[in-house]
Write an enzyme that holds these catalytic residues in place. Structure first.
Site, mmCIF file in Angstrom:
data_model
loop_
_atom_site.group_PDB
_atom_site.id
_atom_site.type_symbol
_atom_site.label_atom_id
_atom_site.label_comp_id
_atom_site.label_asym_id
_atom_site.label_seq_id
_atom_site.Cartn_x
_atom_site.Cartn_y
_atom_site.Cartn_z
ATOM 1 C CE1 TYR A 52 8.729 60.348 44.793
ATOM 2 C CE2 TYR A 52 9.408 61.527 42.817
ATOM 3 C CZ TYR A 52 8.790 61.514 44.044
ATOM 4 O OH TYR A 52 8.212 62.657 44.520
ATOM 5 C CE LYS A 109 1.999 71.809 13.030
ATOM 6 N NZ LYS A 109 1.354 70.739 12.263
#
EC number: 5.1.1.1
Length: 390
Positions: free
Chosen positions: A269, A38
């Site tokens: 940042y 999956k």
């Protein structure tokens, strides 16, 4: 390599096969593997995983969604594909027509499947899901509901367009609580035996996830369901010393830029990181859009020239910075963010622990814009690159 980015996932198919052989060697000789692929094979590429495992005798694969199963069916028309979760009514007809096995945990769902199977003109294979204590999906096995569960499964068994092929449950705490896991298994066995007494024969029993495979041979049954174990992590489970699996994935990039900055300069940042001395900084072209969680800023290490180098400043969407002071690092040098370089290794367990996650969840972060480079016999066998497909 013909890839469109200087950052990529390397997937070692030889190691995948070795991991599967280790599992096959240690489980009961009467048990087979239902490989869990999956989330696109835990983001490593379900199609290539399935291709490799078919050659090892694996004939059944577990998916989370119908869309995953339909996509795989296009390439593999004969293998067993089981959707372990919910299939909505509008996908039932196509699923049945494609020969996809569906999980059932309500009578209404079974009746819908039966009706659509009649329209398609095929018999639908289903696996009955039992809820033995996880309280996610499944027919209840608690004392208040157990008789109702038996009655509903009997009614499902009587539907003319349905074949009950399997019966399964999912363990909630197989990695931490052996007593509760035993309770879940006992509940499962109680239902299986009672259904047998009522004339309902179910040929495919499966309960064991990765941690149950590591710990409990009694739970192997007809199939076991390895997930993260087959991809190479025991998630630091102290059990299963014989399962010497190794991670099949390596996350790599190339150095994009190198410069020196003086002391007391901010990086990235927010300028949350300040250099203490003159610092050589390498910029790496990979970021949180690729699966490096931003909350791991200033916590990660990477490997360059076989040495651990600290990631500094906030991780950006597409880039991050690394302190390479003291190393002769150049543009295009290889960086390993997950995996081994020389004698050093950054493990999936290390990364997951820093992120407050488990290896299973951390592995599924790596986005599709990272090309997948598949290695076989120590050579590049195939490259999956979504940009090249455009």
């Amino acid at each position: 390599m013909n890839i469109t980015r200087p950052a990529w996932l390397e997937i070692n198919l030889d190691q995948l096969e070795e991991n599967i052989k280790i599992i096959q060697k240690n489980i009961s000789s009467q048990s087979k593997i239902l490989s869990i692929v999956k989330s696109d094979g835990y983001c490593l590429g379900a199609a290539k995983i399935v291709e490799s495992l078919i050659d090892l005798g694996v004939d059944y694969f577990g998916l989370a969604t119908t869309s995953e199963a339909i996509q795989l069916r296009k390439k593999y028309p004969k293998v067993g594909l089981l959707v372990l979760g919910f299939t909505p009514n509008f996908l039932l007809k196509e699923s049945i027509d494609q020969g996809i096995t569906l999980s059932v945990y309500t009578l209404d769902m079974a009746k819908e499947i039966n009706n659509h199977a009649g329209e398609v003109g095929k018999k639908a294979k289903i696996h009955i899901a039992l809820d033995t204590g996880m309280n996610r999906i499944g027919f209840s096995t608690n004392q208040e509901k157990i008789q109702e569960t038996y009655q509903k499964i009997e009614e499902i068994n009587g539907l003319e367009n349905i074949e009950i092929e399997g019966l399964f449950t999912h363990f909630a705490v197989a990695d931490t609580d052996d007593a509760f896991t035993q309770h879940q298994f006992d509940q499962y066995q109680m239902v299986y035996r009672e259904l047998g007494k009522r004339g309902i024969s179910i040929p495919m029993r499966h309960v064991s996830n990765s941690h149950a495979i590591l710990r409990h041979r009694a739970y192997d049954l007809d199939y076991v369901r390895p997930g993260i174990l087959q991809y190479g992590s025991r998630e630091e489970d102290p059990y299963g010393e014989n399962f010497s699996v190794k991670l099949i994935a390596n996350l790599k990039a190339l150095v994009a830029y190198v410069k020196e900055v003086p002391a007391n300069e901010g990086v990235s940042y927010g300028l949350t990181y300040k250099t203490k001395t003159r610092t050589k900084i390498a910029t790496i072209p990979i970021g949180y859009a690729d699966g490096l969680p931003r909350n791991l800023s200033n916590q990660l290490e990477v490997l360059i020239q076989g040495k651990r180098c600290k990631q500094i400043g906030r991780i950006c969407m597409d880039q991050c910075m690394v302190d390479v002071t003291g190393l002769d690092v150049k543009v295009n040098d290889e960086v390993v963010l997950l995996g081994r370089q020389g004698t050093e290794e950054i493990s999936i367990e290390e990364l997951a622990k820093k992120a407050g996650e488990i290896p299973t969840s951390f592995l599924t972060h790596f986005g599709k814009r990272l090309p997948r480079v598949y290695l076989k016999n120590q050579k590049v066998e195939e490259i999956e690159d979504i940009i090249l497909k455009c």
